[in-house]
Design an enzyme around this catalytic site. Structure first.
Site, PDB file in Angstrom:
ATOM      1  N   ASP A   1      -2.451  -6.034   9.149  1.00  0.00           N
ATOM      2  CA  ASP A   1      -3.198  -5.254   8.157  1.00  0.00           C
ATOM      3  C   ASP A   1      -2.514  -5.284   6.798  1.00  0.00           C
ATOM      4  OD1 ASP A   1      -1.108  -3.830   9.444  1.00  0.00           O
ATOM      5  OD2 ASP A   1      -1.808  -1.979   8.497  1.00  0.00           O
ATOM      6  N   GLU A   2      -3.296  -5.001   5.767  1.00  0.00           N
ATOM      7  CA  GLU A   2      -2.801  -4.729   4.423  1.00  0.00           C
ATOM      8  C   GLU A   2      -1.867  -5.800   3.859  1.00  0.00           C
ATOM      9  OE1 GLU A   2      -3.115   0.057   4.166  1.00  0.00           O
ATOM     10  OE2 GLU A   2      -1.227  -0.668   4.981  1.00  0.00           O
ATOM     11  N   ILE A   3      -2.239  -7.031   4.051  1.00  0.00           N
ATOM     12  CA  ILE A   3      -1.447  -8.102   3.448  1.00  0.00           C
ATOM     13  C   ILE A   3      -1.663  -8.074   1.933  1.00  0.00           C
ATOM     14  CG2 ILE A   3      -1.064 -10.595   3.355  1.00  0.00           C
ATOM     15  CD1 ILE A   3      -2.276 -10.684   6.209  1.00  0.00           C
TER      16      ILE A   3
ATOM     17  N   ASN B   1       0.813  -1.215   0.000  1.00  0.00           N
ATOM     18  CA  ASN B   1       0.000   0.000   0.000  1.00  0.00           C
ATOM     19  C   ASN B   1       0.843   1.260   0.000  1.00  0.00           C
ATOM     20  OD1 ASN B   1      -2.116  -1.788   0.159  1.00  0.00           O
ATOM     21  ND2 ASN B   1      -3.276  -0.513   1.583  1.00  0.00           N
TER      22      ASN B   1
END
EC number: 3.2.1.52
Lengths: 558, 553
Positions: free
Chosen positions: A332-334, A293
């Site tokens: 988060d945000e794998i 991200n």
């Protein structure tokens, strides 16, 4: 007519400017000043040293706050009343639990959530007899001392209130009231963190969620894993040594604050590749936007047995630095593409016969088991719960019942997290992200704006409903909430002004409970700003000072 | 081989604003431990000597490491074998009249000479800075001081030789506006801001000193205005404070453009002169003003016109600059319609409100003309009202960048100050009370990247281009004060410095934010070293790896 009325009202503040607002409060109209020899007396058997220190700090603030009332004449018109006012000789701080064991504030602050007793009662008589602060715990006494410190103004060297007698009975609506700081995108020296802890304690925030490392830097020095900070910190002085951590943790605990460290996994770990390249998939792969991200890309090889073992022992070693009950493994945000394109991950999956989701589950089980063996409960970001929206999993990750889930992507996900049956902390980007609204920071993107525009005002956070759309049973899963500062565009240069007083808005929401009135809160919040500044925290202005001194006159409908 | 490798590394040069012409090399040049600056200027004025002295201090104390992954560690191997620069000679070309920087800085725009040339050999031979004015030498000193990094006590440049055959500004007005009325800023904050402005060659401090909320300007002829209108007795700019700020600025090549906004934005004058203010603190304020409190000068009242001209004369007469702003934005007509006194005055004089505004403005601008000063006004004075303004009036475009062309078509000189590019306060949420869903009126936040794309000549014909004096970024202080001054202003305000000094890259190409980013990081980190709390633009990981955090990298 209207003008004169508002001027008159502005000369006399309508209520004590306490923050957060106590559960119950009764005030009078009598002027009372602190006696010259004012003292705080401890009536606590074997008073712990952190309580004594807190008393000493409270006495210091009474002397040095020197805050003039936020009214047009800054208190001058009170001078007459103060001449004949009674003097308060002392405050007695009394441990009220009969046969209760006196523990230190530091012990109470890190007790399991739900078992902490933060309540207190405070009585400040108008007749010159001693004030009394009572609680069943030293932590409650500490909270009461903060309240006592907010009662007083200064005019020409006299420390006074115009609202004696005061009766307060107070306790928090929610046990978790936090602030999260990201020290990886940009580094903060220990002094900045301590100043922030002080400010947190003044508004009864009780948890520092320390997002200590991320893909960009690894400032945490962990025994047995020194290489990570040696190669991953921005520079040799941008490191938190075990001694620094101990210093921060004990400084926090003495101020009623528990520290929840986070080592975000398996994503947000790129910088680990500087020390252990074998454990990181797609390290600094380009274009970063396909793999993460934000730059740089890089995630722990969650399907690799060696990496799983490495991560579990890293977490266990890090957990040993922190005394609290909770430790966050992030989650988060794998980025799925990173693993799809990583040959090693693909061959590991193929060898084990696991799907990606099963591998993530095993990885998480191993991490959380390591924490459990260190006596900790896991905290995760919402994506590791079955509801999550970022990745399609064949099987949801199995989380132990004691896992706490932080909701960050959207407040609209709260209900789904609650349905999973896990305890939750509100940390929604659409209400509580302090970094939003400052424009895009990614380069070569002149039209870029903040992904979570607009700026989250204190007013917006203040009207958040922690139990919206929840059943009564689900509501009991809500531990509380926190404001968060992600530091892509922050550093010591703007820390105070970006965080304060907005983080105090959340502190009141979760201490006093929802339903507060922004119009009534504003003048009290101004006072938080002005008192913080007197204490050396550069809180941001919310309005022109003209408005600050004239409550209500700058309202939309005024 | 190695040199070629260095040459392709982006961000190796950190000059800001980027000079008009520029050639650099790839050699390491160490600053000698006995480095001196030789002032080859007859009867060198004291402010030039002070500037030289400050430059030497920065060289010694900046202690800025290069913004690369190893922070310069790999440069160290070359230090021993590298030549050392022993001196910089600064020479004034035109010595017929040697004037202080302070005198040059406050000349009219057309007579300010800010250009200079700078040559730094990579042999250890003396560097040479020359200019036709002390102001030009000052600008060159600023450039010189941006070239150096420190590693382990050694001060060095990694881009020798440096040759700047010519560097001079594209536009004569490069400003920063500060509002000291909504919230007060102590003199030390303003001085620190002036220092930072000078580091990026900004040359105009637009001081929006008073407004409806407070009147911190203490004037000997009108002491009651600050006595009754300042937030407190300590939140005042005394006459000596103003002189202190003006001379501090001028010594740093900065002219002070003071503004007393009229006839709107004057509610606080009612605290000492209620007779001059219409709709004073009227409620609801939304009917009478753009923000609370309401109140405007009674522009149709002869006594108020006299009072205002006296006030503007009193403020302007002690300032050395050639310009003074009488404001003129956000005039609220409902305020005057409902003011019985104004209606009576209009009736007795037989004037419309518009005619009365014209007379009022003629009077204030006439007072400035008597002092030899040119008026500056906000755009409404020419776009929303029909006034007879003199040709020398300068118009600030603030409502929208789209309005610049309209102002140019009326043949007025322009300063670009558009809210849609240059307002530093936008995007921080609503500050008005009892409005939990409110956002900033000028959302979103104006990023440096966005401001950097501003085109000063957009929609302006080549025959009108001469009307563009330059531009500025602005801090309105409803939500600012000392607490966030540095971080909300810097490094963003450096953007207009480059847009209006450089206007293009030395290679002739248009300015490009992708190229500029690494240099802007350098501005930020150097400011932090010098005690200005400029905000981080990116994670430090990105700051040390130019380009790697670009959208497409």
């Amino acid at each position: 007519m209207q003008v004169r009325l508002s001027l008159l009202l502005a000369l006399f503040p309508s209520a004590l400017a306490l923050w957060p607002q106590p559960t119950s409060i009764n005030t009078g109209k009598t002027a009372l000043k602190l006696a010259h020899g004012f003292d705080i007396k401890l009536s606590v058997p074997n008073a712990p040293s952190d309580l004594k220190d807190a008393v000493s700090r409270a006495k210091g603030f009474l002397k040095t706050d020197a805050l003039a009332a936020l009214v047009i004449d800054r208190g001058a018109s009170a001078a007459g009343a103060l001449k004949s006012a009674k003097s308060l000789p002392s405050l007695t701080v009394e441990f009220a639990a009969k046969n209760g064991k006196v523990k230190s504030i530091s012990e109470e602050a890190i007790a399991p959530i739900g078992t902490r007793d933060e309540g207190y009662t405070l009585s400040v008589p108008a007749d010159g007899s001693p004030a009394v602060l009572k609680a069943n715990s030293t932590l409650g006494l500490f909270r009461g001392l903060q309240t006592f410190g907010q009662i007083w103004f200064d005019f020409s060297g006299t420390t006074y209130t115009l609202e004696a007698p005061i009766q307060i009975s107070d306790k928090p609506a929610y046990p978790y009231r936090g602030f999260m700081l990201d020290t990886a995108r940009n580094f903060y020296p220990v002094a900045d963190i301590k100043r922030t802890l002080d400010a947190m304690s003044w508004v009864k925030i009780n948890t520092l969620h320390w997002h200590v490392v991320d893909s960009q830097s690894f400032p945490l020095q962990i025994p047995g894993f020194e290489k990570l900070s040696k190669n991953g910190a921005y520079n040799p002085s941008a490191v938190y040594t075990p001694k620094d951590v101990k210093d921060i943790v004990s400084y926090a605990a003495a101020r009623g604050i528990d520290v929840i460290p986070e080592i975000d996994t398996p994503g947000h770990t790129s910088v680990i590749s500087k020390s252990f390249p074998e454990h990181i998939a797609c390290a600094e792969a380009k274009p970063w936007a396909s793999f993460a991200n934000e730059p740089p890309a890089g995630q722990l090889r969650l399907a690799s047995a060696a990496t799983t073992k490495f991560t579990a022992s890293l977490l266990k070693a890090a957990a040993g630095l922190f005394p609290g009950q909770f430790f966050s493994t992030g989650g988060d945000e794998i980025n799925a593409n990173c693993y799809t394109q990583d040959k090693q991950t693909q061959s590991d999956l193929s060898a084990s016969g696991k799907t990606f989701a099963q591998a993530l589950d095993s990885f998480t089980q191993a991490s959380h088991a390591a924490l459990r063996s260190a006596g900790k409960s896991a905290v995760v970001w919402e994506v590791l719960t079955p509801l999550h929206t970022e990745m399609v999993l064949d099987n949801p990750v199995t989380l132990a019942n004691d896992t706490v889930v932080m909701v960050w992507i959207s407040s609209e996900h709260v209900q789904a997290v609650a349905q999973s049956g896990h305890r939750l902390v509100h940390a929604a980007s659409d209400y509580f992200y302090l970094d939003c609204g400052h424009g895009g920071w990614v380069g070569a993107f002149p039209t870029g704006n903040s992904w979570c525009d607009p700026f989250k005002t204190w007013q917006h956070a203040y009207v958040f409903d922690p139990v919206a759309n929840l059943t009564a049973a689900q509501a009991s899963l809500v531990l509380g909430g926190q404001s968060l500062l992600w530091s892509e565009q922050s550093s010591p240069a703007n820390l105070d002004a970006t965080v304060w007083p907005r983080a105090a808005s959340t502190a009141e929401l979760f201490w006093s409970g929802p339903g507060g009135d922004v119009q009534k809160a504003l003048s009290r919040l101004h006072e938080v700003v002005y008192r913080f500044r007197q204490r050396g925290v550069a809180a941001n202005s919310l309005q022109p000072e003209w408005c600050v001194l004239r409550p209500g006159d700058c309202d939309l409908t005024a | 081989m190695r040199l070629a490798f260095f040459a392709v590394l982006p961000g190796v040069l950190a000059l800001w604003p980027i000079p008009t012409t520029l050639t650099t090399g790839t050699s390491i040049l160490v600053l000698s431990s006995t480095f001196t600056i030789t002032v080859n200027v007859p009867n060198a004025p004291q402010d030039l000597l002070d500037a030289v002295s400050r430059t030497k201090t920065y060289l010694a104390t900046d202690n800025l490491q290069r913004l690369v992954v190893d922070r310069g560690a790999s440069d160290a191997a070359s230090f021993k074998a590298s030549p050392a620069l022993a001196s910089l000679t600064i020479t004034l070309q035109n010595t017929t009249s040697v004037l202080p920087i302070a005198t040059e800085a406050v000349k009219d725009f057309s007579s300010r000479i800010e250009g200079y040339t700078l040559a730094i050999p990579n042999t250890g031979a003396p560097a040479v800075l020359s200019a036709n004015s002390t102001l030009g030498l000052f600008r060159g000193l600023t450039t010189f001081a941006q070239l150096w990094y420190t590693w382990n006590g050694t001060v060095y440049s990694n881009v020798a030789p440096v040759n700047i055959v010519k560097d001079s500004p594209a536009y004569p007005y490069r400003g920063f506006m500060l509002d000291t009325s909504r919230n007060f800023f102590p003199v030390t904050d303003i001085k620190r801001t002036l220092d930072a402005m000078s580091w990026v060659k900004l040359n105009q401090f637009h001081w929006h000193i008073t407004d409806s909320q407070s009147f911190p300007l203490s004037l000997p002829d009108f002491p009651e205005l600050a006595q009754k209108g300042a937030y407190s007795v300590t939140q005042v700019y005394s006459p000596s404070d103003v002189q202190d700020i003006v001379s501090y600025a001028a010594a740093r090549g900065i002219d002070v453009l003071m503004e007393i906004d009229t006839p709107g934005h004057t509610a606080i004058i009612a605290a000492s002169h209620p007779e001059h203010i219409a709709c004073s603190q009227s409620s609801p304020w939304t009917t009478f003003a753009n923000e609370p409190p309401a109140g405007q000068l009674r522009l149709a009242t002869p006594a108020t016109v006299n009072f205002t001209t006296g006030l503007i004369t009193a403020a302007a007469k002690v300032l050395p600059g050639k310009y003074f702003s009488t404001g003129g934005d956000e005039l609220n007509t409902a305020c005057y319609t409902q003011d019985a006194k104004t209606q009576a005055d209009l009736k007795s004089s037989g004037q419309t409100l518009e005619k009365a505004l014209n007379s009022f403005t003629q009077a204030t601008h006439g007072a400035l003309a008597k002092l030899g000063k040119n008026p500056v006004v906000w755009e409404e004075m020419v776009l929303e009202h029909t006034l007879m303004l003199s040709n020398n009036t300068v118009v600030m475009v603030w409502i929208s960048s789209m309005n610049a062309a309209s102002v140019a078509s009326k043949n007025f000189r322009i300063v670009h100050a558009p809210s849609d590019y240059f307002y530093l306060d936008c995007g921080a949420g609503e500050w008005i009370g009892k409005n939990p869903t409110g956002n900033s009126w000028c959302d979103p936040f104006k990023t440096w990247q966005h401001a950097y794309t501003f085109n000063p000549l957009a929609n302006i014909s080549s025959s009108q281009a001469h009307l563009v004096l330059g531009g500025q970024q602005l801090l309105w202080a409803e939500q600012s004060d000392s607490s966030n001054l540095d971080s909300i202003v810097w490094p963003r305000a450096a953007i207009s410095a480059e847009v209006f000094w450089s206007a293009k890259q030395p290679n002739g190409k248009a300015l490009d934010g992708t190229e500029a980013q690494a240099r802007l990081h350098d501005v930020r980190f150097r400011m932090v070293q010098r005690g200005v709390k400029a905000i981080a633009l990116q994670p430090q990981w990105c700051a040390l790896r130019p380009g790697l955090c670009n959208l497409d990298s």
